[in-house]
Design a protein around this motif. Structure first.
Motif, PDB file in Angstrom:
ATOM      1  N   MET A 186      40.994  23.586  41.088  1.00 54.50           N
ATOM      2  CA  MET A 186      40.567  24.971  41.305  1.00 54.50           C
ATOM      3  C   MET A 186      41.375  25.992  40.507  1.00 54.50           C
ATOM      4  SD  MET A 186      38.045  24.939  43.482  1.00 54.50           S
ATOM      5  CE  MET A 186      38.017  26.563  44.231  1.00 54.50           C
ATOM      6  N   ASP A 187      42.611  25.622  40.173  1.00 56.57           N
ATOM      7  CA  ASP A 187      43.491  26.599  39.514  1.00 56.57           C
ATOM      8  C   ASP A 187      44.266  25.929  38.385  1.00 56.57           C
ATOM      9  OD1 ASP A 187      44.918  28.894  38.968  1.00 56.57           O
ATOM     10  OD2 ASP A 187      46.250  28.740  40.703  1.00 56.57           O
ATOM     11  N   PRO A 188      43.548  25.440  37.370  1.00 56.75           N
ATOM     12  CA  PRO A 188      44.222  24.693  36.296  1.00 56.75           C
ATOM     13  C   PRO A 188      45.244  25.523  35.525  1.00 56.75           C
ATOM     14  CG  PRO A 188      41.957  25.216  35.690  1.00 56.75           C
ATOM     15  CD  PRO A 188      42.101  25.558  37.139  1.00 56.75           C
ATOM     16  N   ASP A 189      45.054  26.852  35.509  1.00 59.68           N
ATOM     17  CA  ASP A 189      45.984  27.723  34.767  1.00 59.68           C
ATOM     18  C   ASP A 189      47.131  28.233  35.641  1.00 59.68           C
ATOM     19  OD1 ASP A 189      44.414  27.541  32.428  1.00 59.68           O
ATOM     20  OD2 ASP A 189      43.055  29.086  33.195  1.00 59.68           O
ATOM     21  N   GLY A 190      47.145  27.814  36.904  1.00 58.57           N
ATOM     22  CA  GLY A 190      48.242  28.224  37.772  1.00 58.57           C
ATOM     23  C   GLY A 190      48.317  29.711  38.025  1.00 58.57           C
ATOM     24  N   ILE A 191      47.152  30.326  38.264  1.00 57.72           N
ATOM     25  CA  ILE A 191      47.102  31.774  38.500  1.00 57.72           C
ATOM     26  C   ILE A 191      47.750  32.145  39.825  1.00 57.72           C
ATOM     27  CG2 ILE A 191      45.515  33.672  39.048  1.00 57.72           C
ATOM     28  CD1 ILE A 191      43.602  32.524  36.968  1.00 57.72           C
ATOM     29  N   MET A 192      47.459  31.376  40.863  1.00 59.46           N
ATOM     30  CA  MET A 192      47.848  31.749  42.218  1.00 59.46           C
ATOM     31  C   MET A 192      49.266  31.300  42.565  1.00 59.46           C
ATOM     32  SD  MET A 192      45.440  33.454  43.730  1.00 59.46           S
ATOM     33  CE  MET A 192      43.682  33.797  43.642  1.00 59.46           C
ATOM     34  N   ASN A 193      50.124  32.246  42.761  1.00 55.94           N
ATOM     35  CA  ASN A 193      51.490  32.059  43.263  1.00 55.94           C
ATOM     36  C   ASN A 193      52.180  30.839  42.662  1.00 55.94           C
ATOM     37  OD1 ASN A 193      53.682  32.934  44.677  1.00 55.94           O
ATOM     38  ND2 ASN A 193      52.976  32.230  46.670  1.00 55.94           N
ATOM     39  N   PRO A 194      52.442  30.886  41.376  1.00 55.86           N
ATOM     40  CA  PRO A 194      53.043  29.723  40.710  1.00 55.86           C
ATOM     41  C   PRO A 194      54.421  29.371  41.264  1.00 55.86           C
ATOM     42  CG  PRO A 194      53.110  31.681  39.305  1.00 55.86           C
ATOM     43  CD  PRO A 194      52.253  32.026  40.472  1.00 55.86           C
ATOM     44  N   ASN A 195      54.756  28.095  41.146  1.00 57.35           N
ATOM     45  CA  ASN A 195      56.080  27.546  41.485  1.00 57.35           C
ATOM     46  C   ASN A 195      56.347  27.422  42.984  1.00 57.35           C
ATOM     47  OD1 ASN A 195      56.824  27.450  38.690  1.00 57.35           O
ATOM     48  ND2 ASN A 195      57.289  29.646  38.800  1.00 57.35           N
ATOM     49  N   LYS A 196      55.326  27.607  43.798  1.00 56.65           N
ATOM     50  CA  LYS A 196      55.530  27.471  45.244  1.00 56.65           C
ATOM     51  C   LYS A 196      54.877  26.174  45.744  1.00 56.65           C
ATOM     52  CE  LYS A 196      57.037  31.715  44.882  1.00 56.65           C
ATOM     53  NZ  LYS A 196      56.310  32.238  43.737  1.00 56.65           N
ATOM     54  N   VAL A 197      55.504  25.560  46.741  1.00 59.77           N
ATOM     55  CA  VAL A 197      55.015  24.383  47.474  1.00 59.77           C
ATOM     56  C   VAL A 197      54.960  23.138  46.581  1.00 59.77           C
ATOM     57  CG1 VAL A 197      53.234  23.421  48.962  1.00 59.77           C
ATOM     58  CG2 VAL A 197      53.647  25.900  48.967  1.00 59.77           C
ATOM     59  N   LEU A 198      54.259  23.227  45.453  1.00 61.43           N
ATOM     60  CA  LEU A 198      54.120  22.091  44.553  1.00 61.43           C
ATOM     61  C   LEU A 198      55.007  22.287  43.325  1.00 61.43           C
ATOM     62  CD1 LEU A 198      50.206  21.862  44.552  1.00 61.43           C
ATOM     63  CD2 LEU A 198      51.791  20.652  46.070  1.00 61.43           C
ATOM     64  N   GLY A 199      55.224  21.197  42.612  1.00 59.87           N
ATOM     65  CA  GLY A 199      55.926  21.301  41.339  1.00 59.87           C
ATOM     66  C   GLY A 199      57.374  20.879  41.422  1.00 59.87           C
ATOM     67  N   ARG A 200      57.962  20.761  40.261  1.00 64.17           N
ATOM     68  CA  ARG A 200      59.349  20.357  40.123  1.00 64.17           C
ATOM     69  C   ARG A 200      60.012  21.215  39.050  1.00 64.17           C
ATOM     70  NH1 ARG A 200      59.851  18.145  44.364  1.00 64.17           N
ATOM     71  NH2 ARG A 200      59.963  15.921  44.820  1.00 64.17           N
ATOM     72  N   GLY A 201      61.322  21.391  39.191  1.00 64.00           N
ATOM     73  CA  GLY A 201      62.066  22.169  38.217  1.00 64.00           C
ATOM     74  C   GLY A 201      63.554  21.977  38.432  1.00 64.00           C
ATOM     75  N   VAL A 202      64.335  22.796  37.731  1.00 68.73           N
ATOM     76  CA  VAL A 202      65.794  22.682  37.812  1.00 68.73           C
ATOM     77  C   VAL A 202      66.278  22.901  39.233  1.00 68.73           C
ATOM     78  CG1 VAL A 202      67.988  23.628  36.998  1.00 68.73           C
ATOM     79  CG2 VAL A 202      66.071  23.423  35.418  1.00 68.73           C
ATOM     80  N   ILE A 203      65.686  23.889  39.934  1.00 67.41           N
ATOM     81  CA  ILE A 203      66.128  24.198  41.292  1.00 67.41           C
ATOM     82  C   ILE A 203      65.919  22.999  42.207  1.00 67.41           C
ATOM     83  CG2 ILE A 203      63.909  25.242  41.926  1.00 67.41           C
ATOM     84  CD1 ILE A 203      67.408  26.221  43.241  1.00 67.41           C
ATOM     85  N   ASP A 204      64.842  22.249  41.974  1.00 69.14           N
ATOM     86  CA  ASP A 204      64.575  21.071  42.805  1.00 69.14           C
ATOM     87  C   ASP A 204      65.589  19.968  42.529  1.00 69.14           C
ATOM     88  OD1 ASP A 204      61.852  22.001  43.891  1.00 69.14           O
ATOM     89  OD2 ASP A 204      61.620  22.167  41.731  1.00 69.14           O
ATOM     90  N   THR A 205      65.983  19.844  41.258  1.00 67.82           N
ATOM     91  CA  THR A 205      67.005  18.862  40.904  1.00 67.82           C
ATOM     92  C   THR A 205      68.335  19.222  41.567  1.00 67.82           C
ATOM     93  OG1 THR A 205      65.923  18.482  38.779  1.00 67.82           O
ATOM     94  CG2 THR A 205      68.222  17.776  38.982  1.00 67.82           C
ATOM     95  N   ILE A 206      68.641  20.532  41.558  1.00 64.98           N
ATOM     96  CA  ILE A 206      69.888  20.985  42.183  1.00 64.98           C
ATOM     97  C   ILE A 206      69.858  20.706  43.679  1.00 64.98           C
ATOM     98  CG2 ILE A 206      71.245  23.030  42.769  1.00 64.98           C
ATOM     99  CD1 ILE A 206      70.423  24.198  40.053  1.00 64.98           C
ATOM    100  N   MET A 207      68.748  21.063  44.319  1.00 67.44           N
ATOM    101  CA  MET A 207      68.622  20.850  45.762  1.00 67.44           C
ATOM    102  C   MET A 207      68.646  19.353  46.089  1.00 67.44           C
ATOM    103  SD  MET A 207      68.467  23.687  47.477  1.00 67.44           S
ATOM    104  CE  MET A 207      67.865  25.370  47.590  1.00 67.44           C
ATOM    105  N   GLY A 208      67.973  18.572  45.273  1.00 66.64           N
ATOM    106  CA  GLY A 208      67.940  17.123  45.514  1.00 66.64           C
ATOM    107  C   GLY A 208      69.311  16.496  45.351  1.00 66.64           C
ATOM    108  N   THR A 209      70.018  16.905  44.318  1.00 64.74           N
ATOM    109  CA  THR A 209      71.362  16.385  44.085  1.00 64.74           C
ATOM    110  C   THR A 209      72.292  16.770  45.231  1.00 64.74           C
ATOM    111  OG1 THR A 209      71.033  16.551  41.696  1.00 64.74           O
ATOM    112  CG2 THR A 209      73.305  16.338  42.474  1.00 64.74           C
ATOM    113  N   ALA A 210      72.164  18.034  45.656  1.00 66.03           N
ATOM    114  CA  ALA A 210      73.002  18.516  46.755  1.00 66.03           C
ATOM    115  C   ALA A 210      72.713  17.735  48.030  1.00 66.03           C
ATOM    116  CB  ALA A 210      72.757  20.003  46.982  1.00 66.03           C
ATOM    117  N   ALA A 211      71.426  17.422  48.263  1.00 65.33           N
ATOM    118  CA  ALA A 211      71.062  16.649  49.461  1.00 65.33           C
ATOM    119  C   ALA A 211      71.626  15.229  49.382  1.00 65.33           C
ATOM    120  CB  ALA A 211      69.547  16.615  49.616  1.00 65.33           C
ATOM    121  N   THR A 212      71.542  14.633  48.190  1.00 66.73           N
ATOM    122  CA  THR A 212      72.061  13.273  48.012  1.00 66.73           C
ATOM    123  C   THR A 212      73.571  13.221  48.221  1.00 66.73           C
ATOM    124  OG1 THR A 212      70.289  12.797  46.441  1.00 66.73           O
ATOM    125  CG2 THR A 212      72.220  11.341  46.395  1.00 66.73           C
ATOM    126  N   LEU A 213      74.236  14.249  47.712  1.00 63.83           N
ATOM    127  CA  LEU A 213      75.700  14.291  47.797  1.00 63.83           C
ATOM    128  C   LEU A 213      76.179  15.044  49.035  1.00 63.83           C
ATOM    129  CD1 LEU A 213      76.505  15.097  44.047  1.00 63.83           C
ATOM    130  CD2 LEU A 213      76.482  12.864  45.173  1.00 63.83           C
TER     131      LEU A 213
END
Length: 1024
Positions: free
Chosen positions: A449-476
């Motif tokens: 429905m939203d191939p261009d990511g018009i609606m509220n990008p970067n929320k709920v879905l997706g991955r990025g640096v912040i997710d790596t930081i949070m994941g690393t922090a959770a692991t450690l």
């Protein structure tokens, strides 16, 4: 097309949809770039967020439909926003996105009493909806702890529950249908499986919600009970017992011992003297686990016997009814613990009821910081735990300690729980929060429905640096936790040392402490008249944080945002942290205007000249100040007396019926008094709010001296602001100067009310009017005087008294003369809001006791074409005694009309036009070398273009010398534009205008130059 041209083109296209409900300036856009959460400084750079390129405020579905179409055409990103009351990053915009502020879509569309359903727009605030439902005999089935500020659409979009969740579960489960505009532009009403699968909990990534229909319940009296338990296992056991017995309890909430302990350390707001005297006694509460239960009174027979047995079986102790009601009243203040921060490290999880005790015990074992927990039992077998660790985001340790929020999430997951929501910060938890199957379906739906990511990008879905930081922090987490626990911060209100980038230390502290919860926003008069976040208390605190961080500097427009505060103090009452919000803005007035010499509202400069010369703001001659005194009262005024009547400027020169009625009431009540007469000066409140504190100090010294000459011990006023000045502002200044100050201060309504009660004053003439009373902010919230004026009105025979919807502490501001002076077109909108409430209760007369409120309300009455009568309390009281004192409505509007002309005259573009009309005498008085240079530039190719660039440097050098020489011509031009003036004003203008211009020009010239430069270049080209 250049970037600037593209932005201008986009702005025009947005304005074609939303009219003036578009903002694209950087500062306003910044106000929509944050939420409740405060992330560590080391993490912020890795967030995929930024400053939006614009903010729009839709009113209709059609406007959103057109916006989505534009977004598809231009590749815009859209970020739907309610009131930004969550801390998961769900409303943080992508850099350059368009924020869609839905707070203006706040109507109740339909109430179905038969089927117990309500249909609303998404931006309606829960509190406002509850008020409307109560009028219909209905109530909300559940509501969040942020009821005073959060929106219905926001709770559906983020997901969650609230008070009432024990009976009704999650909000989404009670929504019948919702209308959504999807990314492809389709407007569709969804329900049941489609709503639960593709809309709820998804932060607007799949579409913008435009209306919601959900269940409501019948309004009933409620029972509130507070029960203490010594350990978490007993809490879990009693909750399990209640669940198994299927007791029809509506709401169950939990607080841990740390919450009960820290409550006792939260500083109280240093309020007005009456607040200090009448401060409510806090009940003694144990430092234990405490359950707060609520249910309809009609269910007592089904609940009480079983509940009481369970409490006894599990060693619970029921606390007093007073304690229960206290905690119930405090239920909307979950973030009040920021006062011992000034920051909070938040965490929010959902855990199984069967593992609650183990979760709570493990949290106690592993988290060494004081962690406040407030839990909410949810239908079925879940408990939502909202946690806060008081800390200080200004310290480096905050970066480390913040990891403890992840520790709590890891503990919850270990016991079968999850993070409460996803948003931006916890999107790596989306599979756990949504469930893997739903996550995959949502992901596929979004891609389709939203191939261009018009609606509220970067929320709920997706991955990025912040997710790596949070994941690393959770692991450690086990490794990081000891360091996080060691990263403590000062406890209690942080030490305030010195100014921060020019911001007073206490204001800087409160800017950090601000919960960003938005409780102050919707009830702020300044905000409600404009609708933009920068005008709200929350927005002002955010701007101050930006200044402290060095990312912003004050300019004339942002200075005005602080000056435009109406001083109504509704923010003080609303703040869940009990911060002295309005007092902070008063302090900023002194900093910005008095200390830094920035520009106040131009009309205040003319008032200051009049105050210094004639001791009043109305440009009347001081020798005429006492002309209002009734002949029969003159011989009764004592040369010296314990009681001094202080009339004030507006009652002395404009609304003279106020002063005349007041002294007659005092006389009828048997009060002997003295009066300063022509020695009386303005109380100084206009100078205080204008930031001209040097003038205020001069007035203080004069008035106090004159009062002492007359032996006064008690000051009686008609004007609430005058009373506030004598009661508090003079007292504070005297304390600063080390001067003894022991005046008692009363408003006349206090004296008259007492005389009525004691039988010393009886009204004997009928007054047949249906009246309502307007609570002046300065008499009500600032001084606590609510009942005495009402006692007066109710004692007058024939008067039919009715209350407006908002009254007493919750009374709406008139809109304030500050708005009349600072942004005149907005004033009738604010005054109209107040007067509409009088119309709604079918009053024909609005009674006010503040002379300045009367001016503003009368002006609003005329401009809104209402047919109300606005009259003074003392005047209508005198009617009850058989006196018909001349109503001054017409005269007050005539006098205000002159002031309004000068307000318009002092706008930069108008002053530029006036100066342009003076070019001939200006050039005649210029140094000959300067004129020759200009002629030479005219003859030189490109010379005038060069001269145009030189104007910002030349004008400040030329104007101060030229202004006195062309002042006679300016006086003539001003006279031509404003027309005839009252005799005193006309006679004083040759003195007032030069002084006004001398004070005004240093700050005004930079604003005038862009308007006058083209006119001057044109004049040189054509006339030199």
């Amino acid at each position: 097309m250049t970037a600037v041209a593209e932005k201008l083109n986009l702005e025009e296209r947005l304005k074609s949809i939303f009219g003036d409900r578009v903002r694209m300036d950087r500062i306003e856009c910044k106000m929509y770039s944050y939420d409740v959460g405060a992330l560590p400084g080391l993490v912020k750079p890795f967030l995929p967020v930024g400053i939006p390129s614009g903010v729009v405020r839709p009113k209709t579905e059609e406007e959103i439909f057109r916006l989505v179409k534009l977004a598809k055409e231009e590749g815009l990103k859209l970020v739907p926003r309610g009131m930004s009351t969550s801390g998961f990053g769900g409303v943080l915009p992508d850099n350059g996105a368009i924020v869609v502020d839905l707070s203006g879509m706040n109507k109740v569309i339909a109430i179905d009493k038969e089927n117990l359903l309500v249909t609303v727009e998404p931006g309606i605030i829960w509190e406002a909806l509850q008020t409307k439902l109560h009028r219909a005999g209905l109530d909300l089935i559940l509501y969040p702890t942020s009821l005073p500020s959060s929106t219905v659409g926001g709770l559906l979009a983020q997901g969650g529950t609230g008070f009432g969740g024990y009976e009704y579960g999650l909000f989404k489960e009670n929504v019948s249908e919702a209308t959504v505009i999807f990314p492809d532009g389709e407007l569709k009403t969804v329900s049941k499986e489609e709503l639960l699968l593709y809309i709820a909990d998804l932060e607007g990534i799949t579409g913008i919600i435009t209306r919601i229909t959900f269940k409501v319940r019948k309004l009933e009296p409620e029972i509130h009970r507070l029960v203490s338990f010594t350990d978490s296992q007993k809490v879990e056991n009693v909750l399990e017992a209640v669940r198994k017995a299927d007791l029809p309890i509506w709401s169950i909430t939990l607080q841990n011992p740390q919450a009960m302990r820290l409550k006792k350390q939260i500083p109280i707001r240093k309020g007005h003297p009456y607040e200090e005297r009448n401060r409510r006694r806090e009940p003694e509460l144990p430092e234990t686990y405490v359950l707060l239960l609520a249910y309809p009174a009609s269910r007592r027979k089904d609940i009480d016997p079983g509940l009481e047995q369970m409490i006894q079986e599990h060693s619970g102790v029921e606390l007093s009814e007073e304690a229960a009601e206290h905690e119930w009243q405090e239920r909307f203040k979950p973030m009040r613990f920021k006062r011992v921060g000034p920051s909070l490290i938040p965490t929010e999880v959902v855990v199984p009821l069967a593992r609650l005790s183990k979760v709570l015990n493990e949290i106690d074992e592993k988290i060494k910081h004081p962690l406040v927990l407030e839990g909410m039992a949810v239908k079925g077998d879940k408990v939502v735990l909202l946690g806060f660790i008081p800390h200080d985001e200004r310290t480096f340790g905050f970066n480390m300690a913040f990891a403890l929020s992840l520790s709590v999430i890891e503990i919850a997951k270990k016991h079968g729980g999850s993070s409460y929501s996803t948003g931006l910060y916890f999107r790596r938890e989306a599979k756990n929060v949504l469930g893997t199957e739903r996550y995959e379906k949502v992901k596929n739906f979004k891609e389709r429905m939203d191939p261009d990511g018009i609606m509220n990008p970067n929320k709920v879905l997706g991955r990025g640096v912040i997710d790596t930081i949070m994941g690393t922090a959770a692991t450690l987490e086990p490794i990081i936790r000891p360091f996080a626990n060691a990263a403590t911060a000062p406890f209690g209100e942080a030490v305030r040392q010195g100014k921060k980038k020019g911001i007073p230390a206490d204001v800087a502290y409160y800017a950090t402490a601000c919960a960003r919860c938005g409780y102050c926003v919707s009830t702020c008069e300044q905000f409600s008249g404009r609708g933009w976040e920068s005008q709200s208390p929350r927005g002002k605190y955010h701007y101050i944080r930006e200044v402290i961080a060095g990312r912003e500097k004050f300019n004339p427009e942002t200075v005005n945002n602080f000056l435009l505060c109406t001083t109504c103090e509704a923010c003080n009452i609303r703040c869940q942290l009990d911060m002295p919000v309005e007092h902070n803005w008063m302090e900023m007035r002194g900093t910005l205007i008095h200390e830094e010499k920035r520009m106040t509202f131009p009309p205040f400069e003319m008032m200051a000249a009049s105050v210094r010369g004639e001791r009043n703001i109305w440009a009347g001659k001081k020798e005429k100040r006492a002309n209002w005194v009734p002949e029969e009262i003159k011989p009764k005024i004592k040369e010296k007396s314990d009681v001094l009547y202080f009339a004030g400027c507006t009652a002395s020169f404009v609304n003279t019926d106020v002063a005349q009625a007041t002294v007659r009431l005092l006389d009828k009540a048997g009060i002997e008094f003295t009066y300063m007469g022509t020695d009386e000066a303005c109380c100084g409140i206009p100078m205080k709010v204008a930031g001209k504190w040097d003038v205020f100090e001069e007035i203080f010294e004069h008035n106090v001296s004159e009062a002492r000459k007359r032996g006064a011990k008690t000051i009686v006023t008609s004007c609430p602001a005058c009373a506030l000045v004598w009661k508090e502002l003079y007292a504070e200044l005297a304390k600063e100067k080390g001067i003894d100050y022991d005046f008692e201060v009363k408003h006349y309504s206090e004296i008259v009310s007492e005389a009525i009660k004691e039988g010393n004053l009886t009204f004997d003439h009928e007054v047949h009017q249906r009246v309502t009373f307007h609570d002046s902010c300065h008499i009500g919230r600032a001084q606590g005087i609510y009942e005495q004026p009402r006692d007066m009105l109710k004692a007058i025979p024939g008067v039919e008294f009715v209350e407006m919807e908002h009254n007493r502490e919750e009374g709406l501001c008139c809109g304030s003369v500050l708005t009349l002076v600072g942004e005149t077109p907005v004033a009738p909108k604010l005054g109209g809001n107040r007067l509409q409430e009088a119309i709604d209760v079918k009053a024909d007369t609005v009674v006010a006791l503040c002379p300045c409120c009367q001016v503003q309300l009368r002006d609003s009455n005329i401009k809104n074409q209402f047919n109300l009568k606005v009259t003074d309390l003392a005047r209508i009281a005198m009617e009850g005694l058989g006196y018909d004192i001349e109503d001054k409505t017409e005269y007050s509007m005539e006098m205000w009309g002159y002031f309004e002309k000068f307000i318009m005259l002092m706008k930069p573009e108008v002053l530029a036009d006036i100066m342009a009309s003076l070019f001939k005498p200006m050039f005649d008085n210029m140094p000959s070398k300067m004129v020759s240079m200009m002629k030479a530039m005219k003859r030189t190719p490109g010379g005038l273009a060069m001269m145009e660039k030189m104007m910002p440097t030349l004008m400040p050098k030329m104007v101060p010398d030229l202004m006195p020489k062309v002042m006679p011509d300016m006086l003539q031009e001003v006279s031509r534009r404003v027309g005839p003036l009252p005799d005193d004003m006309e006679e004083l203008m040759p003195d007032l205008l030069p002084k006004t211009m001398e004070s005004l020009m240093p700050n005004m010239l930079p604003l005038i130059i862009p308007y006058i430069t083209p006119k001057m270049i044109d004049y040189i080209q054509k006339n030199l």
